[in-house]
Design a protein around this motif. Structure first.
Motif, PDB file in Angstrom:
ATOM      1  N   LEU A  18      -4.076  12.791   1.578  1.00 43.87           N
ATOM      2  CA  LEU A  18      -3.388  11.530   1.268  1.00 43.87           C
ATOM      3  C   LEU A  18      -4.396  10.628   0.574  1.00 43.87           C
ATOM      4  CD1 LEU A  18      -1.433  10.965   4.613  1.00 43.87           C
ATOM      5  CD2 LEU A  18      -0.624  12.040   2.504  1.00 43.87           C
ATOM      6  N   LEU A  19      -4.188  10.388  -0.708  1.00 46.12           N
ATOM      7  CA  LEU A  19      -5.132   9.641  -1.534  1.00 46.12           C
ATOM      8  C   LEU A  19      -4.679   8.190  -1.640  1.00 46.12           C
ATOM      9  CD1 LEU A  19      -7.658  10.567  -3.271  1.00 46.12           C
ATOM     10  CD2 LEU A  19      -6.149  10.342  -5.239  1.00 46.12           C
ATOM     11  N   THR A  20      -5.486   7.268  -1.145  1.00 40.44           N
ATOM     12  CA  THR A  20      -5.140   5.855  -1.191  1.00 40.44           C
ATOM     13  C   THR A  20      -6.026   5.139  -2.207  1.00 40.44           C
ATOM     14  OG1 THR A  20      -6.671   5.275   0.600  1.00 40.44           O
ATOM     15  CG2 THR A  20      -4.421   5.863   1.213  1.00 40.44           C
ATOM     16  N   THR A  21      -5.466   4.162  -2.858  1.00 43.00           N
ATOM     17  CA  THR A  21      -6.211   3.366  -3.828  1.00 43.00           C
ATOM     18  C   THR A  21      -5.945   1.891  -3.591  1.00 43.00           C
ATOM     19  OG1 THR A  21      -4.396   3.498  -5.440  1.00 43.00           O
ATOM     20  CG2 THR A  21      -6.143   5.158  -5.606  1.00 43.00           C
ATOM     21  N   SER A  22      -6.842   1.057  -4.078  1.00 41.08           N
ATOM     22  CA  SER A  22      -6.685  -0.391  -3.968  1.00 41.08           C
ATOM     23  C   SER A  22      -6.182  -0.952  -5.286  1.00 41.08           C
ATOM     24  CB  SER A  22      -8.025  -1.054  -3.612  1.00 41.08           C
ATOM     25  OG  SER A  22      -7.926  -2.459  -3.731  1.00 41.08           O
ATOM     26  N   HIS A  23      -5.144  -1.769  -5.226  1.00 42.20           N
ATOM     27  CA  HIS A  23      -4.631  -2.389  -6.450  1.00 42.20           C
ATOM     28  C   HIS A  23      -5.571  -3.464  -6.966  1.00 42.20           C
ATOM     29  CE1 HIS A  23      -3.320  -5.273  -3.351  1.00 42.20           C
ATOM     30  NE2 HIS A  23      -3.329  -6.168  -4.310  1.00 42.20           N
ATOM     31  N   ARG A  24      -6.610  -3.790  -6.184  1.00 38.25           N
ATOM     32  CA  ARG A  24      -7.570  -4.803  -6.607  1.00 38.25           C
ATOM     33  C   ARG A  24      -8.715  -4.210  -7.417  1.00 38.25           C
ATOM     34  NH1 ARG A  24      -6.709  -5.383  -1.099  1.00 38.25           N
ATOM     35  NH2 ARG A  24      -5.109  -6.929  -0.621  1.00 38.25           N
ATOM     36  N   VAL A  25      -8.707  -2.894  -7.578  1.00 41.43           N
ATOM     37  CA  VAL A  25      -9.708  -2.214  -8.398  1.00 41.43           C
ATOM     38  C   VAL A  25      -9.002  -1.654  -9.624  1.00 41.43           C
ATOM     39  CG1 VAL A  25     -11.378  -0.321  -8.484  1.00 41.43           C
ATOM     40  CG2 VAL A  25     -11.105  -1.641  -6.377  1.00 41.43           C
ATOM     41  N   ALA A  26      -9.630  -1.754 -10.776  1.00 36.83           N
ATOM     42  CA  ALA A  26      -9.002  -1.309 -12.020  1.00 36.83           C
ATOM     43  C   ALA A  26      -8.565   0.149 -11.913  1.00 36.83           C
ATOM     44  CB  ALA A  26      -9.975  -1.473 -13.181  1.00 36.83           C
ATOM     45  N   PRO A  27      -7.351   0.485 -12.339  1.00 37.60           N
ATOM     46  CA  PRO A  27      -6.871   1.869 -12.295  1.00 37.60           C
ATOM     47  C   PRO A  27      -7.822   2.795 -13.051  1.00 37.60           C
ATOM     48  CG  PRO A  27      -5.077   0.380 -12.836  1.00 37.60           C
ATOM     49  CD  PRO A  27      -6.337  -0.433 -12.902  1.00 37.60           C
ATOM     50  N   GLY A  28      -7.999   3.982 -12.491  1.00 35.31           N
ATOM     51  CA  GLY A  28      -8.875   4.970 -13.107  1.00 35.31           C
ATOM     52  C   GLY A  28     -10.283   4.966 -12.557  1.00 35.31           C
ATOM     53  N   LEU A  29     -10.644   3.885 -11.865  1.00 36.70           N
ATOM     54  CA  LEU A  29     -11.973   3.822 -11.258  1.00 36.70           C
ATOM     55  C   LEU A  29     -11.882   4.381  -9.845  1.00 36.70           C
ATOM     56  CD1 LEU A  29     -13.214   0.302 -12.443  1.00 36.70           C
ATOM     57  CD2 LEU A  29     -13.717   2.543 -13.425  1.00 36.70           C
ATOM     58  N   LEU A  30     -12.042   5.687  -9.730  1.00 34.56           N
ATOM     59  CA  LEU A  30     -11.906   6.368  -8.452  1.00 34.56           C
ATOM     60  C   LEU A  30     -13.249   6.940  -8.015  1.00 34.56           C
ATOM     61  CD1 LEU A  30      -8.587   8.318  -9.156  1.00 34.56           C
ATOM     62  CD2 LEU A  30      -8.871   6.009  -8.222  1.00 34.56           C
ATOM     63  N   SER A  31     -13.376   7.198  -6.733  1.00 37.15           N
ATOM     64  CA  SER A  31     -14.609   7.773  -6.212  1.00 37.15           C
ATOM     65  C   SER A  31     -14.738   9.236  -6.649  1.00 37.15           C
ATOM     66  CB  SER A  31     -14.611   7.683  -4.681  1.00 37.15           C
ATOM     67  OG  SER A  31     -13.571   8.482  -4.136  1.00 37.15           O
ATOM     68  N   TRP A  32     -15.976   9.743  -6.632  1.00 43.61           N
ATOM     69  CA  TRP A  32     -16.202  11.129  -7.024  1.00 43.61           C
ATOM     70  C   TRP A  32     -15.466  12.117  -6.108  1.00 43.61           C
ATOM     71  CZ3 TRP A  32     -16.837  14.150 -10.756  1.00 43.61           C
ATOM     72  CH2 TRP A  32     -17.328  15.444 -10.608  1.00 43.61           C
ATOM     73  N   PRO A  33     -15.469  11.926  -4.758  1.00 41.81           N
ATOM     74  CA  PRO A  33     -14.678  12.833  -3.907  1.00 41.81           C
ATOM     75  C   PRO A  33     -13.198  12.834  -4.269  1.00 41.81           C
ATOM     76  CG  PRO A  33     -16.237  11.613  -2.570  1.00 41.81           C
ATOM     77  CD  PRO A  33     -16.289  11.009  -3.942  1.00 41.81           C
ATOM     78  N   SER A 120     -10.551   4.337  -3.736  1.00 47.70           N
ATOM     79  CA  SER A 120     -11.200   3.113  -4.203  1.00 47.70           C
ATOM     80  C   SER A 120     -11.191   2.115  -3.052  1.00 47.70           C
ATOM     81  CB  SER A 120     -10.488   2.546  -5.433  1.00 47.70           C
ATOM     82  OG  SER A 120      -9.121   2.292  -5.173  1.00 47.70           O
ATOM     83  N   TYR A 121     -12.188   1.270  -3.048  1.00 46.79           N
ATOM     84  CA  TYR A 121     -12.382   0.351  -1.939  1.00 46.79           C
ATOM     85  C   TYR A 121     -12.394  -1.082  -2.440  1.00 46.79           C
ATOM     86  CZ  TYR A 121     -14.240   4.634   0.208  1.00 46.79           C
ATOM     87  OH  TYR A 121     -14.410   5.912   0.672  1.00 46.79           O
ATOM     88  N   ASP A 122     -11.943  -1.992  -1.557  1.00 43.79           N
ATOM     89  CA  ASP A 122     -12.031  -3.408  -1.872  1.00 43.79           C
ATOM     90  C   ASP A 122     -13.468  -3.885  -1.667  1.00 43.79           C
ATOM     91  OD1 ASP A 122      -9.375  -3.562  -2.419  1.00 43.79           O
ATOM     92  OD2 ASP A 122      -8.800  -4.449  -0.494  1.00 43.79           O
ATOM     93  N   LEU A 123     -13.986  -4.608  -2.632  1.00 41.01           N
ATOM     94  CA  LEU A 123     -15.275  -5.247  -2.480  1.00 41.01           C
ATOM     95  C   LEU A 123     -15.093  -6.586  -1.783  1.00 41.01           C
ATOM     96  CD1 LEU A 123     -16.793  -4.557  -6.023  1.00 41.01           C
ATOM     97  CD2 LEU A 123     -17.323  -3.370  -3.883  1.00 41.01           C
ATOM     98  N   PRO A 124     -16.157  -7.153  -1.205  1.00 36.47           N
ATOM     99  CA  PRO A 124     -16.035  -8.489  -0.604  1.00 36.47           C
ATOM    100  C   PRO A 124     -15.488  -9.487  -1.623  1.00 36.47           C
ATOM    101  CG  PRO A 124     -18.126  -7.494   0.012  1.00 36.47           C
ATOM    102  CD  PRO A 124     -17.510  -6.575  -1.001  1.00 36.47           C
TER     103      PRO A 124
END
Length: 328
Positions: A18-33, A120-124
């Protein structure tokens, strides 16, 4: 984070990611794993055909099926050791995850390995982006907010600042968090209005950029080659760089005359004392001059006269309430 089910498993039951992403990070910027999981998956699925990640995944050569399989269908798709990656929607696909939990809890179905993979993760500070988006929509769609001006909102900024001070003095952490949010709202609201100015528009990013530049410049002991080991040395750096920036001809410049009287008197006295000027307090009759002298004395002793008077007034308020309660 891996989540292995309690039900029966077998080597050929495969893997569900189950791959989760944050809408607060630009699409396409995903982690290497995440990219590894996507590239090695036998099947990639997403229930939302308008998911912002899909164009970037397809551009990278990853085939994504726009499908919303049931838990049973997804488990079957992993038979034979296959891997299925589900690109979660903004809601998190609760129907699918609940279905998988029911299957695993039944103990009757051999379950694939289940893995939750944040891509992708939310930054502070990421929630500030939500605030900007919400404010933008309110400004466009709310009949009241869409008509507000800087001048019309000014009184609310003052009110919210006082309520923040009260929360600090009360020591109420929940109230403090809420009042900080109300003050922040004023900043974002004014910045949103400023975007519409026809002659000199600016945005909340311009506001943030200005204060970032100011903070970096006024902290050479943090961001530069200067050193400061005590709060007094930090203050000296601050005053020196501020004076160079403002190039003021009088120490009274920048002191808002609209602030409460005690605070105004203390601020003026602080400017005089810091600058080393010999300016006697004006002599005069009446309570105003007496209060001016008291404010100057308090400031010299390191006491905020405004805060001191508020503390005394709160004690007076409590005494009033005690008398009122005794008379009931």
């Amino acid at each position: 984070m891996n989540a292995t089910t309690a039900g029966p498993t077998a080597p050929d039951q495969g893997r569900i990611v189950l791959l989760t992403t944050s809408h607060r990070v630009a699409p396409g910027l995903l982690s290497w794993p995440a990219w590894q999981a996507l590239r090695t998956a036998d099947r990639v699925l997403c229930a939302d055909g308008a998911h912002p990640q899909l164009p970037y995944l397809r551009e990278a050569g990853i085939r994504v099926d726009e499908a919303a399989p049931t838990a049973e269908e997804l488990v079957d798709a992993c038979t034979g050791g296959r891997t299925a990656v589900v690109v979660a929607t903004g809601e998190g696909d609760p129907a699918l995850t609940d279905g998988l939990a029911r299957l695993a809890g039944s103990g009757r179905v051999p379950m694939p390995d289940l893995e939750l993979l944040p891509a992708s993760y939310d930054l502070p500070g990421a929630r500030l982006l939500d605030l900007v988006q919400v404010m933008d929509r309110i400004r466009l769609e709310c009949p009241w907010s869409s008509q507000r001006t800087h001048k019309g909102l000014a009184k609310y900024a003052i009110e919210e600042a006082y309520e923040l001070v009260e929360a600090i003095e009360d020591g109420d952490r929940d109230e403090l968090r809420e009042e900080l949010g109300d003050v922040l709202l004023q900043v974002v609201f004014h910045a949103r209005i400023a975007e519409e100015d026809p002659d000199a528009p600016f945005s909340v990013d311009d506001v943030a950029g200005t204060i970032v530049d100011k903070l970096v410049h006024r902290h050479p002991h943090v961001f530069g080659d200067e050193t400061a080991d005590t709060p007094e040395e930090v203050r000296e750096h601050w005053l020196r760089t501020k004076a160079a920036e403002k190039q003021r001809t009088s120490v009274t410049e920048g002191v808002p005359l609209g602030q409460p009287g005690l605070a105004l008197a203390a601020k003026l006295h602080s400017r005089v004392r810091t600058a080393g000027l010999d300016v006697p307090l004006p002599a005069g009759e009446g309570i105003g001059y007496e209060l001016l002298a008291l404010a100057a004395r308090a400031e010299s002793q390191g006491t905020d006269p405004e805060a001191a008077l508020r503390a005394a007034a709160r004690t007076y308020r409590d005494a009033i309430r005690a008398v009122e309660a005794a008379g009931e």
